[in-house]
Design a protein around this motif. Structure first.
Motif, PDB file in Angstrom:
ATOM      1  N   ASN A 142       3.415   1.606   4.401  1.00 34.15           N
ATOM      2  CA  ASN A 142       3.359   0.496   5.173  1.00 34.15           C
ATOM      3  C   ASN A 142       3.956  -0.750   3.850  1.00 34.15           C
ATOM      4  N   ILE A 143       5.417  -1.590   3.846  1.00 37.66           N
ATOM      5  CA  ILE A 143       5.703  -2.210   2.852  1.00 37.66           C
ATOM      6  C   ILE A 143       5.343  -3.318   3.058  1.00 37.66           C
ATOM      7  N   GLY A 181       1.048  -1.307   0.147  1.00 42.47           N
ATOM      8  CA  GLY A 181       0.436   0.038   0.133  1.00 42.47           C
ATOM      9  C   GLY A 181       1.029   1.030   0.063  1.00 42.47           C
ATOM     10  N   GLY A 182       2.008   1.521   0.093  1.00 47.77           N
ATOM     11  CA  GLY A 182       2.443   2.860  -0.131  1.00 47.77           C
ATOM     12  C   GLY A 182       3.048   2.774  -1.159  1.00 47.77           C
ATOM     13  N   ASP A 183       3.353   4.334  -0.753  1.00 47.98           N
ATOM     14  CA  ASP A 183       3.227   4.476  -2.813  1.00 47.98           C
ATOM     15  C   ASP A 183       4.869   4.702  -3.259  1.00 47.98           C
ATOM     16  N   TRP A 184       5.079   3.312  -3.321  1.00 49.26           N
ATOM     17  CA  TRP A 184       6.585   3.349  -3.993  1.00 49.26           C
ATOM     18  C   TRP A 184       6.962   4.186  -5.711  1.00 49.26           C
ATOM     19  N   TYR A 185       6.048   4.696  -6.082  1.00 49.29           N
ATOM     20  CA  TYR A 185       5.746   5.619  -7.445  1.00 49.29           C
ATOM     21  C   TYR A 185       5.903   6.463  -7.285  1.00 49.29           C
ATOM     22  N   ASN A 186       5.770   7.751  -6.200  1.00 54.27           N
ATOM     23  CA  ASN A 186       5.804   8.620  -6.421  1.00 54.27           C
ATOM     24  C   ASN A 186       7.108   9.874  -6.586  1.00 54.27           C
ATOM     25  N   SER A 246       7.889  -0.569   9.105  1.00 54.08           N
ATOM     26  CA  SER A 246       7.751  -1.406   7.673  1.00 54.08           C
ATOM     27  C   SER A 246       9.012  -1.987   7.375  1.00 54.08           C
ATOM     28  N   PHE A 247      10.128  -0.719   6.882  1.00 54.86           N
ATOM     29  CA  PHE A 247      11.184  -1.152   6.230  1.00 54.86           C
ATOM     30  C   PHE A 247      11.492  -2.011   7.409  1.00 54.86           C
ATOM     31  N   ARG A 248      11.524  -1.626   8.275  1.00 54.45           N
ATOM     32  CA  ARG A 248      12.591  -2.816   9.167  1.00 54.45           C
ATOM     33  C   ARG A 248      12.176  -3.396  10.000  1.00 54.45           C
ATOM     34  N   ARG A 249      10.651  -4.316   9.378  1.00 49.26           N
ATOM     35  CA  ARG A 249       9.768  -5.480   8.800  1.00 49.26           C
ATOM     36  C   ARG A 249      10.892  -6.281   8.584  1.00 49.26           C
ATOM     37  N   GLU A 250      10.220  -5.874   6.719  1.00 49.34           N
ATOM     38  CA  GLU A 250      10.132  -5.861   6.185  1.00 49.34           C
ATOM     39  C   GLU A 250      11.704  -7.223   5.266  1.00 49.34           C
ATOM     40  N   GLY A 292       7.552   7.779   7.029  1.00 55.40           N
ATOM     41  CA  GLY A 292       5.695   6.526   7.748  1.00 55.40           C
ATOM     42  C   GLY A 292       6.739   5.603   6.892  1.00 55.40           C
ATOM     43  N   MET A 293       7.458   4.859   6.285  1.00 57.48           N
ATOM     44  CA  MET A 293       7.782   3.693   6.071  1.00 57.48           C
ATOM     45  C   MET A 293       8.902   2.713   6.910  1.00 57.48           C
ATOM     46  N   ASP A 294       9.410   3.851   7.760  1.00 59.14           N
ATOM     47  CA  ASP A 294      10.702   2.983   8.909  1.00 59.14           C
ATOM     48  C   ASP A 294      10.262   1.817   9.371  1.00 59.14           C
TER      49      ASP A 294
END
Length: 233
Positions: free
Chosen positions: A101-102, A49-54, A133-137, A129-131
Motif C-alpha cells: 500500500n501507498i 505500509g508498502g516496502d518502498w525500501y526493497n 494504491s498507486f493509481r489511487r494516490e 501489489g502496488m497498482d
C-alpha cells in the motif's frame, strides 16, 4: 645580507602556504560542485505500509551501467528521500516501487505535484501489489490528469536503446502484457508508471532474483532510456 635572505625565504614560504591553502580550497570546491552536479536517483519513501525500501542495489547497478554506457555524470549510490521532505527538490529524478500500500496525505500530494510541475520526474515500478494504491494516490497528486498508456512509438522507447515493443517484461506477474503509462504536464512526461513488467527487479544484484543475464541487461538498458529521456526532455 643574511637577514635579507631570511626575509625573502620567509616571504617565499608564506606564498607557498597561501598557494597550498587556495589550491586545497579550490579542490574542495570542485569536489563539492561535482557532488552537486552529478546525477543521483532519490528512492521515494512513502507511508502506507508498502516496502518502498526493497532491492537497494537496484539504483546503484543502474547508475553504474549508465556510467559505463553513456556520458552522463552519475554518482552510483542508494539514497532515499521522504516524500514529506523538501529534500525531494534536490533530486531531478525520483524512483518508487514496492509490493503493498501507498498513502499520500494532502501536503505530500501537493509537494509532489509542485516537484513534478517544476522540472522533477517520477518513475514508479509496480513490484507486484502496488497498482491499486498507486493509481489511487497519484490521482491525489493530479486529480485533473489521467495515466495514459504510452504507444510503442513513444520517444522514450527509442532515445538510447531501441525497444520496438515498448517496456520489456522482466518478471511475470498475472500473465498480462507489460504496459507503460504516463502523466504529462505542459507536454512533458513527468510520471512514468510500469505495470506487469517490473524492470527495476532486473537492476538488482544477480543473486537477488536470479534473473537470466540477458533479462538483467535488457532491464538495465530500459532503465538507461528512462534516465536519458527524463534528463533530455
Amino acid at each position: 645580507m643574511k637577514e635579507k635572505i631570511l626575509h625573502i625565504f620567509a616571504i617565499f614560504l608564506i606564498a607557498v602556504f597561501v598557494a597550498f591553502i587556495e589550491l586545497n580550497h579550490y579542490s574542495r570546491a570542485q569536489e563539492a560542485y561535482q557532488l552537486r552536479s552529478s546525477f543521483k536517483i532519490g528512492r521515494l519513501k512513502y507511508r502506507g505500509g508498502g516496502d518502498w525500501y526493497n532491492d537497494p542495489s537496484a539504483e546503484v547497478n543502474l547508475l553504474k551501467f549508465i556510467q559505463e554506457n553513456t556520458n552522463i555524470d552519475v554518482i552510483p549510490v542508494y539514497e532515499f528521500v521522504d516524500i514529506g521532505s523538501d529534500n525531494i527538490f534536490s533530486y531531478p529524478f525520483l524512483f518508487m516501487t514496492g509490493h503493498g500500500n501507498i498513502n499520500f496525505n494532502e501536503d505530500e500530494a501537493k509537494r509532489l505535484r509542485t516537484y513534478l510541475e517544476n522540472g522533477g520526474f517520477l518513475y514508479a515500478d509496480d513490484d507486484y501489489g502496488m497498482d491499486k494504491s498507486f493509481r489511487r494516490e497519484i490521482k491525489k497528486v493530479f486529480p485533473d490528469k489521467e495515466l495514459v498508456e504510452l504507444p510503442f512509438s513513444y520517444g522514450l522507447f527509442h532515445c538510447w536503446f531501441s525497444f520496438p515493443n515498448g517496456v520489456p517484461k522482466t518478471h511475470e506477474h498475472d500473465n498480462k502484457p507489460p504496459q507503460a503509462f504516463g502523466i504529462f504536464h505542459n507536454g512533458r512526461l513527468v510520471v512514468l508508471y510500469t505495470y506487469e513488467s517490473n524492470p527495476s527487479d532486473g537492476w538488482a544484484d544477480p543473486e537477488v532474483h536470479h534473473d537470466p543475464e540477458e533479462k538483467r541487461q535488457e532491464a538495465l538498458r530500459f532503465g538507461t532510456n528512462i534516465i536519458v529521456w527524463a534528463l533530455t526532455n
